[in-house]
Scaffold this motif. Sequence first.
Motif, mmCIF file in Angstrom:
data_model
loop_
_atom_site.group_PDB
_atom_site.id
_atom_site.type_symbol
_atom_site.label_atom_id
_atom_site.label_comp_id
_atom_site.label_asym_id
_atom_site.label_seq_id
_atom_site.Cartn_x
_atom_site.Cartn_y
_atom_site.Cartn_z
ATOM 1 N N GLY A 103 -8.242 -2.193 10.157
ATOM 2 C CA GLY A 103 -7.313 -1.942 9.067
ATOM 3 C C GLY A 103 -6.388 -0.761 9.301
ATOM 4 O O GLY A 103 -5.780 -0.248 8.368
ATOM 5 N N HIS A 104 -6.248 -0.337 10.509
ATOM 6 C CA HIS A 104 -5.395 0.803 10.843
ATOM 7 C C HIS A 104 -3.951 0.325 10.979
ATOM 8 O O HIS A 104 -3.671 -0.637 11.668
ATOM 9 N N ILE A 105 -3.051 0.994 10.287
ATOM 10 C CA ILE A 105 -1.627 0.673 10.378
ATOM 11 C C ILE A 105 -0.942 1.844 11.054
ATOM 12 O O ILE A 105 -1.033 2.980 10.593
ATOM 13 N N GLU A 106 -0.284 1.565 12.147
ATOM 14 C CA GLU A 106 0.404 2.610 12.905
ATOM 15 C C GLU A 106 1.713 2.966 12.205
ATOM 16 O O GLU A 106 2.514 2.094 11.884
ATOM 17 N N ASP A 107 1.921 4.241 11.950
ATOM 18 C CA ASP A 107 3.154 4.718 11.339
ATOM 19 C C ASP A 107 4.153 5.009 12.451
ATOM 20 O O ASP A 107 3.952 5.900 13.261
ATOM 21 N N THR A 108 5.229 4.246 12.484
ATOM 22 C CA THR A 108 6.231 4.418 13.538
ATOM 23 C C THR A 108 7.228 5.512 13.213
ATOM 24 O O THR A 108 8.001 5.919 14.066
ATOM 25 N N GLY A 109 7.249 5.968 11.958
ATOM 26 C CA GLY A 109 8.162 7.034 11.582
ATOM 27 C C GLY A 109 9.533 6.535 11.145
ATOM 28 O O GLY A 109 10.418 7.331 10.859
ATOM 29 N N GLU A 110 9.710 5.219 11.064
ATOM 30 C CA GLU A 110 11.021 4.672 10.679
ATOM 31 C C GLU A 110 11.395 5.024 9.249
ATOM 32 O O GLU A 110 12.558 5.191 8.932
ATOM 33 N N ASN A 111 10.410 5.110 8.370
ATOM 34 C CA ASN A 111 10.688 5.352 6.952
ATOM 35 C C ASN A 111 10.594 6.826 6.592
ATOM 36 O O ASN A 111 10.471 7.166 5.428
ATOM 37 N N ASP A 112 10.654 7.702 7.582
ATOM 38 C CA ASP A 112 10.540 9.132 7.321
ATOM 39 C C ASP A 112 11.834 9.761 6.811
ATOM 40 O O ASP A 112 11.821 10.872 6.320
ATOM 41 N N ARG A 113 12.950 9.035 6.956
ATOM 42 C CA ARG A 113 14.224 9.597 6.485
ATOM 43 C C ARG A 113 14.237 9.673 4.970
ATOM 44 O O ARG A 113 13.786 8.769 4.278
ATOM 45 N N LYS A 114 14.781 10.762 4.470
ATOM 46 C CA LYS A 114 14.914 10.900 3.023
ATOM 47 C C LYS A 114 16.064 10.004 2.573
ATOM 48 O O LYS A 114 17.089 9.907 3.250
ATOM 49 N N PRO A 115 15.905 9.362 1.423
ATOM 50 C CA PRO A 115 17.008 8.525 0.941
ATOM 51 C C PRO A 115 18.199 9.396 0.559
ATOM 52 O O PRO A 115 18.042 10.531 0.120
ATOM 53 N N SER A 116 19.363 8.833 0.734
ATOM 54 C CA SER A 116 20.589 9.546 0.381
ATOM 55 C C SER A 116 20.646 9.730 -1.130
ATOM 56 O O SER A 116 20.314 8.816 -1.890
ATOM 57 N N PRO A 117 21.104 10.876 -1.619
ATOM 58 C CA PRO A 117 21.216 11.069 -3.071
ATOM 59 C C PRO A 117 22.269 10.139 -3.684
ATOM 60 O O PRO A 117 22.260 9.890 -4.880
ATOM 61 N N PHE A 118 23.125 9.588 -2.838
ATOM 62 C CA PHE A 118 24.163 8.690 -3.333
ATOM 63 C C PHE A 118 23.723 7.232 -3.328
ATOM 64 O O PHE A 118 24.460 6.350 -3.746
ATOM 65 N N ALA A 119 22.507 6.961 -2.850
ATOM 66 C CA ALA A 119 22.016 5.584 -2.783
ATOM 67 C C ALA A 119 21.915 4.962 -4.167
ATOM 68 O O ALA A 119 22.106 3.760 -4.328
ATOM 69 N N VAL A 120 21.634 5.769 -5.185
ATOM 70 C CA VAL A 120 21.535 5.229 -6.549
ATOM 71 C C VAL A 120 22.901 4.766 -7.069
ATOM 72 O O VAL A 120 22.980 3.972 -7.989
ATOM 73 N N LEU A 121 23.983 5.230 -6.471
ATOM 74 C CA LEU A 121 25.317 4.867 -6.924
ATOM 75 C C LEU A 121 25.866 3.606 -6.243
ATOM 76 O O LEU A 121 26.926 3.128 -6.622
ATOM 77 N N LYS A 122 25.143 3.063 -5.259
ATOM 78 C CA LYS A 122 25.689 1.945 -4.498
ATOM 79 C C LYS A 122 25.925 0.703 -5.341
ATOM 80 O O LYS A 122 26.813 -0.075 -5.078
ATOM 81 N N ASP A 123 25.133 0.506 -6.401
ATOM 82 C CA ASP A 123 25.309 -0.675 -7.264
ATOM 83 C C ASP A 123 26.124 -0.353 -8.515
ATOM 84 O O ASP A 123 26.350 -1.226 -9.352
ATOM 85 N N TRP A 124 26.550 0.847 -8.665
ATOM 86 C CA TRP A 124 27.290 1.254 -9.848
ATOM 87 C C TRP A 124 28.725 0.750 -9.746
ATOM 88 O O TRP A 124 29.394 0.924 -8.724
ATOM 89 N N LYS A 125 29.188 0.141 -10.789
ATOM 90 C CA LYS A 125 30.573 -0.369 -10.800
ATOM 91 C C LYS A 125 31.310 0.243 -11.980
ATOM 92 O O LYS A 125 30.788 0.356 -13.069
ATOM 93 N N LYS A 126 32.540 0.540 -11.717
ATOM 94 C CA LYS A 126 33.389 1.114 -12.763
ATOM 95 C C LYS A 126 33.986 -0.045 -13.551
ATOM 96 O O LYS A 126 34.512 -0.979 -12.997
ATOM 97 N N GLU A 127 33.881 0.043 -14.873
ATOM 98 C CA GLU A 127 34.425 -1.047 -15.671
ATOM 99 C C GLU A 127 35.686 -0.694 -16.360
ATOM 100 O O GLU A 127 36.226 0.232 -16.564
#
Length: 185
Positions: A161-185
């Motif tokens: 049951g050992h899962i090797e962590d490759t480190g791919e998901n170690d990057r912090k998400p961009s603070p602007f990622a929450v705005l990617k789906d935001w649309k101006k109306e």
Amino acid sequence: MKTHGSDETPFSYLVKVGHISANPVDVHVEADKRELAGLAELWDVLSVEKLEADLKISRWKRDGVRVKGNVKAKIVQACVVTLEPVESDIDEDFEHIFVPEDSKLARSPSMDAGEMVLDPDGPDLPETFTGDTIDAGAAVAEFAALAIDPYPRKPGVEFEGHIEDTGENDRKPSPFAVLKDWKKE
């Protein structure tokens, strides 16, 4: 590594520097039961069944000593997965140079800026000693210890049951990622 006396290592073979000539002298050293028990405690292994070495001891340059040889050991360690005993054999060739502490040969090469220059693939720097005695047994024990597998595993045993962590998901998400789906109306 200390080379001052036999009380600092469980395995010791003292050599008088003044008795060493340019012609290599063949020496066979072997640890007794008491020394094997002390090495097992020092190396933090279950037991050391055997430690022996065949050495060639000779003069190096003017006042140095060269110890060249082969160390063989049989140790028992705990498997990192099951904690069951695992036997390991060590068979290592080595070469070690000792020089008096006041020798010019003991100084490490340096650049003009005071930086130390070390070649990772080159020979080790000479070990210094004080007095007229070196401990060839301590050098044998040191080279045997360097060859010990730090993660011994019984053959065929794997982590379940050992899962090797490759480190791919170690990057912090961009603070602007929450705005990617935001649309101006």
